[in-house]
Design an enzyme around this catalytic site. Structure first.
Site, short mmCIF file in Angstrom:
data_model
loop_
_atom_site.label_atom_id
_atom_site.label_comp_id
_atom_site.label_asym_id
_atom_site.label_seq_id
_atom_site.Cartn_x
_atom_site.Cartn_y
_atom_site.Cartn_z
N ASP A 43 66.03 -9.86 -25.02
CA ASP A 43 65.03 -10.01 -26.08
C ASP A 43 63.69 -10.39 -25.45
O ASP A 43 63.59 -11.43 -24.81
CB ASP A 43 65.51 -11.09 -27.06
CG ASP A 43 64.47 -11.40 -28.12
OD1 ASP A 43 63.59 -10.53 -28.36
OD2 ASP A 43 64.53 -12.49 -28.71
N ASN A 98 60.68 -10.76 -27.14
CA ASN A 98 59.66 -11.45 -27.95
C ASN A 98 60.19 -12.62 -28.78
O ASN A 98 59.54 -13.09 -29.70
CB ASN A 98 58.96 -10.43 -28.86
CG ASN A 98 59.95 -9.77 -29.82
OD1 ASN A 98 61.16 -10.01 -29.74
ND2 ASN A 98 59.45 -8.96 -30.74
N ASP A 140 62.52 -12.96 -31.04
CA ASP A 140 63.01 -12.87 -32.42
C ASP A 140 64.54 -12.87 -32.47
O ASP A 140 65.13 -12.70 -33.54
CB ASP A 140 62.43 -11.64 -33.15
CG ASP A 140 62.92 -10.33 -32.55
OD1 ASP A 140 63.63 -10.38 -31.50
OD2 ASP A 140 62.60 -9.27 -33.10
N ASP A 149 65.58 -5.75 -27.32
CA ASP A 149 64.63 -4.68 -27.66
C ASP A 149 64.33 -3.83 -26.43
O ASP A 149 64.77 -4.14 -25.32
CB ASP A 149 63.33 -5.29 -28.23
CG ASP A 149 62.89 -6.50 -27.41
OD1 ASP A 149 62.76 -6.35 -26.18
OD2 ASP A 149 62.69 -7.59 -28.00
N ASP A 204 72.24 8.02 -27.74
CA ASP A 204 73.43 8.10 -28.57
C ASP A 204 73.04 8.94 -29.79
O ASP A 204 72.13 8.58 -30.54
CB ASP A 204 73.83 6.68 -29.00
CG ASP A 204 75.31 6.53 -29.27
OD1 ASP A 204 75.88 7.42 -29.92
OD2 ASP A 204 75.88 5.51 -28.85
N ASP A 259 78.38 10.55 -31.01
CA ASP A 259 79.25 9.72 -31.83
C ASP A 259 80.24 10.60 -32.62
O ASP A 259 79.84 11.61 -33.19
CB ASP A 259 78.34 8.95 -32.80
CG ASP A 259 79.06 7.81 -33.49
OD1 ASP A 259 79.58 6.92 -32.80
OD2 ASP A 259 79.09 7.80 -34.74
N GLU A 297 82.26 11.39 -27.99
CA GLU A 297 83.27 10.42 -28.42
C GLU A 297 84.23 11.19 -29.29
O GLU A 297 83.85 11.67 -30.35
CB GLU A 297 82.65 9.27 -29.21
CG GLU A 297 83.68 8.20 -29.51
CD GLU A 297 83.38 7.35 -30.73
OE1 GLU A 297 83.99 6.30 -30.88
OE2 GLU A 297 82.54 7.75 -31.55
N HIS A 315 81.31 -0.84 -26.62
CA HIS A 315 80.88 -1.72 -27.71
C HIS A 315 81.87 -1.75 -28.87
O HIS A 315 81.64 -2.47 -29.84
CB HIS A 315 79.53 -1.25 -28.20
CG HIS A 315 79.60 0.13 -28.80
ND1 HIS A 315 79.92 1.26 -28.04
CD2 HIS A 315 79.46 0.57 -30.07
CE1 HIS A 315 79.96 2.31 -28.84
NE2 HIS A 315 79.68 1.93 -30.07
N ASP A 316 82.92 -0.96 -28.81
CA ASP A 316 83.89 -0.89 -29.92
C ASP A 316 85.20 -1.59 -29.60
O ASP A 316 86.10 -1.63 -30.45
CB ASP A 316 84.21 0.57 -30.26
CG ASP A 316 83.05 1.26 -30.96
OD1 ASP A 316 82.28 0.57 -31.65
OD2 ASP A 316 82.92 2.49 -30.81
C1 GLC Z 1 81.66 5.29 -33.33
C2 GLC Z 1 80.83 4.16 -32.77
C3 GLC Z 1 81.04 2.95 -33.60
C4 GLC Z 1 80.59 3.25 -34.99
C5 GLC Z 1 81.29 4.50 -35.55
C6 GLC Z 1 80.60 5.02 -36.77
O1 GLC Z 1 83.02 5.04 -33.21
O2 GLC Z 1 81.11 3.97 -31.42
O3 GLC Z 1 80.36 1.83 -33.08
O4 GLC Z 1 80.84 2.16 -35.83
O5 GLC Z 1 81.30 5.55 -34.63
O6 GLC Z 1 79.37 5.59 -36.43
CA CA Z 2 63.18 -8.84 -29.80
#
Ligand code: GLC
Ligand code: CA
Length: 535
Positions: free
Chosen positions: A24, A26, A28, A32, A101, A200, A241, A313-314
């Site tokens: 981050d 700034n 908040d 970013d 993405d 995605d 994905e 991230h999932d």
């Molecule tokens: C993919 C993404 C996930 C998102 C889902 C819906 O699986 O990796 O984070 O919630 O698609 O877009």
């Molecule tokens: Ca920020």
């Protein structure tokens, strides 16, 4: 034979950034793009040469950016389009690539297309068929984040399909205008210089209504080809994905002559260490090894590019699921890395992995943010008391992989001067980059060396793989043999218990997580080493 394009891409090492939680600039509390720009040299030092940025388009953030309301604007909290351009040139200046993405399956319900579409079903509404509308739900599909996949819209007085949240309506790709719109989106970013896309849930853009599946529909190849089989997009690195585990299906998407994708994520090993996303299961690294061996053989046997990853991230942190993230955290983190990142393919490292980030624990649901976790918690509470329900959330929540980067042991792990949008990892004082770097046992330095070996020896990027361990062995050993005589690289990774490992090879240790010098001998739990084998 791998094509020239594939060979070049086998040299990519990708670092996945979850922008909200990276840095981050700034105060908040939200990561970013300027924050990312300030860390590019950090990434370069680690040895990655490409960045995959999770969505940073304009979005109301019901699903943290996977609900896009404008594909050509940057989310306000993340910065501006100018910042994005600066990021691209800062990366390019250092010879690094940017992968965006792309979210083509659904938009946010506040996207202009949806606002127009819901207005009326009349034939003169050009947006009428941009989404799937019906007078009654067409089937009993469930949404990924809970509930029916069909939602009644009081404005249009019809139901629309949403495979994820209610606010993520699925685009109707059967409408040629939708295909054209998404081509334009891709081209917009290609013109700005992006080098590739992670796409995605790509398998869902064509639905198989006939067989009751909201994915792998009859027009999937046609749609992917429309996006990436064009002259303008042929040079891109594209990774889908796609929860495919049929090798023929994968080849039809990622074969070099297909004009579709460079590669796909293969997710079989995500089931390691759990019986479902929210329920742990005792497991051994043997299962990871067996899956890696299987897929590595399948993919390279067909000249496909394997994606090498354990975290994203999932998913909850892999070392917490499959390693010992307490006393042997360093050993497990490095051992798992050596199991994966010496194979043939493209490594993907998810932020935090490089300093051994582990799972988090919080007692209150208020410390979680993710729509999937919150909905799941409500569901679980109807089946069990709150305590066990929270345990499941702590185990499986995507949030525990999305907590801010802990750059140091100071306030908020050095992620922000303000209040972070989500509490930092509950273990940030113990697990953070600075203390890792100051430790003799540094996960980060191991990662850097592991990647340096990839760069230095063509055997690792281009060579063949010979598996030296068998199913019965309590370890994983594989040899990468080069196209030339520059050397062969041996990876030995012991599993959970001490073992005697004897291999008919001798060489020089290039890297080890406990000072090993010789190939054969007694290996401690999670001990791993990489050797240069002389011809
Ligand atoms: C993919 C993404 C996930 C998102 C889902 C819906 O699986 O990796 O984070 O919630 O698609 O877009
Ligand atoms: Ca920020």
């Amino acid at each position: 034979m791998y094509s020239e394009k594939q060979k070049a891409m086998l040299k990519w090492v990708v670092y996945q950034i979850y922008p909200r939680s990276f840095s981050d600039s700034n105060g908040d509390g939200i990561g970013d793009i300027p924050g990312i720009i300030s860390k590019i040299d950090y990434l370069r030092e680690l040895g990655v040469n490409a960045v995959w940025l999770c969505p940073c388009y304009k979005s109301p953030n019901d699903d943290n950016g996977y609900d896009v309301s404008d594909y050509r604007e940057i989310m306000e909290e993340f910065g501006t389009l100018e910042d994005a351009k600066e990021l691209i040139s800062a990366l390019h200046l250092r010879g690094m690539k940017l992968i965006m993405d792309l979210v083509p399956n659904h938009t946010s319900s506040s996207h202009r297309w949806f606002l127009e579409s819901r207005k009326s079903a009349a034939p003169d509404n050009p947006y009428r068929d941009y989404y799937y509308w019906a007078d009654e739900p067409l089937n009993d599909w469930r949404a990924c984040f809970g509930g029916s996949a069909w939602e009644y819209d009081p404005v249009r007085k019809q139901y629309y399909l949403h495979s994820y949240a209610v606010s993520q309506p699925d685009l109707n790709w059967n409408n040629p205008s939708v295909v054209k719109e998404m081509q334009d989106v891709v081209d917009f970013w290609v013109d700005l210089g992006v080098d590739g896309f992670r796409i995605d849930v790509i398998d869902q853009i064509s639905k198989d209504f006939e067989n009751g599946r909201n994915c792998f529909g009859p027009r999937l190849h046609e749609f992917i080809h429309a996006l990436f089989g064009r002259e303008k997009t042929a040079h891109l690195f594209t990774v889908g994905e796609c929860w495919a585990n049929d090798i023929d299906e994968i080849e039809r998407h990622a074969g070099q002559d297909r004009g579709e994708l460079t590669t796909l994520f293969q997710f079989d090993h995500m089931e390691c260490g759990r019986s479902d996303k929210f329920t742990p299961k005792p497991d051994s690294l043997r299962s990871l090894r067996d899956i890696l061996v299987r897929w590595s053989s399948l993919m390279t046997g067909r000249d496909l590019i394997q994606t090498l990853f354990t975290d994203n991230h999932d998913q909850n942190r892999f070392i917490s699921r499959m390693g010992n993230d307490a006393e042997l955290r360093y050993e497990s983190a490095t051992c798992i890395a050596a199991m994966v990142y010496g194979l043939k393919g493209v490594p993907f490292i998810y932020q935090g992995q490089e300093y051994g980030s582990a799972g988090s624990h919080y007692d209150r649901i208020g410390d979680f943010r993710d729509i999937e976790s919150l909905n799941m918690f409500e569901e679980l509470k109807s089946e069990m008391p709150e305590g066990p329900a929270m345990e499941k959330i702590n185990f499986g929540s995507r949030d525990n992989a999305r907590r801010p980067m802990a750059w140091n042991g100071g306030k908020n792990g050095g992620f922000t001067e303000g209040t972070p949008w989500i509490p930092v990892s509950s273990r940030w004082k113990e697990i953070n980059l600075l203390s890792d770097l100051q430790s003799e046992k540094s996960v980060w330095r191991f990662y850097r060396e592991l990647l340096a070996i990839r760069r230095k020896y063509d055997a690792v990027t281009e060579g063949e793989t010979v598996f030296l361990s068998s199913d019965a062995d309590p370890f994983f050993a594989y040899l990468r043999t080069g196209p030339d005589d520059s050397g062969r690289i041996l990876y030995v990774c012991n599993f959970e218990s001490e073992s005697e490992i004897r291999l008919p090879l001798e060489g020089k240790a290039l890297l080890s997580n406990c000072g090993r010098k010789r190939v054969s001998g007694t290996y401690r739990p999670y001990e791993t080493a990489v050797f240069l084998i002389k011809r």
